[in-house]
Motif scaffolding. Structure first.
Motif: not given
Length: 318
Positions: A272, A234-235, A93, A268, A32, A231
């Motif tokens: 993302t 973002i998740t 997630s 997911w 990411a 991460m």
């Protein structure tokens, strides 16, 4: 009280799914960051940046024997990585209902993500180096300003679900009669993306300066922790924006059906990628100047306030 084999097998399967979740989070975190770096380089017309560059940097640092940090800074990289991993375990997630879901509280997760970002500042200030210390001081100022949005985010979550539990909030958001709650969740996701991740102008330079005295496995742990924090934000934002992509347990079941899991993992990964593209666009439009931090704070507070206002209005109508 006897425990049935069905409950034991469900617990084992849940632990396996939780391990898969953590492995995917760890594997995708540097990717990411690599996507963001590649996108920003392309948008800025700079030299092409490989998406796998972050993983290569982490693995290269892990193979080297760096100089041991002085004093308490020696334990900071491992502590930052452990805290970031704990936060990522608690952020759903691709599925709800996994072991530990009851501990997945918005305030707890936000606190862990903030702590994982604060710990590297201690490592930078401990040796007394001017370059690392100045970078840490600048990051402290930016981070402290961004935390003003989190009380509003927790208030919106409590108003929507009755408490701050992430799993309960996401299940509630999947309700077709949620009404303004979905709009509020979208605004809350935008506020968290603006307030949490270190993706503003100068953040990468400050992070590199803070880790200038680190090497070897300590540097690798710190770099991976930084990517895991990104991460995690973002998740979490993706969960709030699109909870329908998560696999959920059916009635009277402890875990989601196995047939729904591949689609949930794909959803997911897709969200993302979409969020990474949105961050790149926001970096170019909103955060492209030296006033990026101030603009992020104003927008984050605006979106978080609107999330609470929408919920108030929805409750008044109801």
């Amino acid at each position: 009280m006897m425990v049935s084999w069905a409950m034991v097998s469900a617990a084992v399967a849940g632990c396996v799914l939780l391990l898969v979740h953590l492995v995917l989070m760890v594997a995708c975190a540097p990717l990411a960051r690599g996507l963001l770096a590649a996108g920003m380089a392309r948008a800025g017309g700079a030299e092409r940046v490989p998406v796998l560059g972050r993983w290569r940097l982490i693995l290269s640092c892990a193979r080297r024997h760096g100089v041991r940090a002085a004093g308490g800074a020696e334990i900071v990289p491992g502590a930052a990585l452990a805290v970031a991993l704990a936060a990522c375990v608690l952020v759903p997630s691709f599925a709800l209902g996994l072991p530990g879901g009851g501990l997945s509280d918005l305030l707890t997760v936000s606190g862990l993500l903030v702590l994982a970002r604060l710990l590297p500042l201690l490592a930078a200030l401990e040796p007394g180096g001017a370059r690392a210390g100045l970078a840490a001081a600048g990051d402290v100022t930016a981070l402290a300003a961004m935390q003003a949005v989190f009380p509003l985010a927790v208030a919106a979550a409590v108003m929507a679900s009755g408490h701050g539990g992430i799993d309960a909030l996401l299940v509630r958001l999947r309700d077709p009669d949620m009404g303004g709650g979905r709009v509020s969740a979208m605004l809350l996701a935008l506020a968290l993306l603006l307030a949490g991740p270190d993706v503003g102008p100068g953040d990468d330079v400050r992070a590199a300066d803070m880790m200038v005295d680190l090497g070897g496995r300590g540097r690798a742990a710190m770099e991976l922790a930084r990517d895991l924090v990104l991460m995690g934000w973002i998740t979490l934002a993706g969960d709030l924006a699109w909870p329908g992509g998560l696999a959920v347990p059916q009635a009277d079941a402890l875990l989601p059906p196995a047939i729904s899991l591949p689609g949930a993992v794909a959803a997911w990964l897709a969200r993302t990628g979409v969020i990474c593209a949105g961050i790149v666009a926001a970096r170019v439009v909103v955060m492209g100047s030296a006033r990026g931090t101030r603009g992020r704070l104003v927008l984050a507070l605006l979106f978080a306030t609107l999330a609470v206002v929408v919920l108030f209005a929805d409750q008044e109508v109801a």
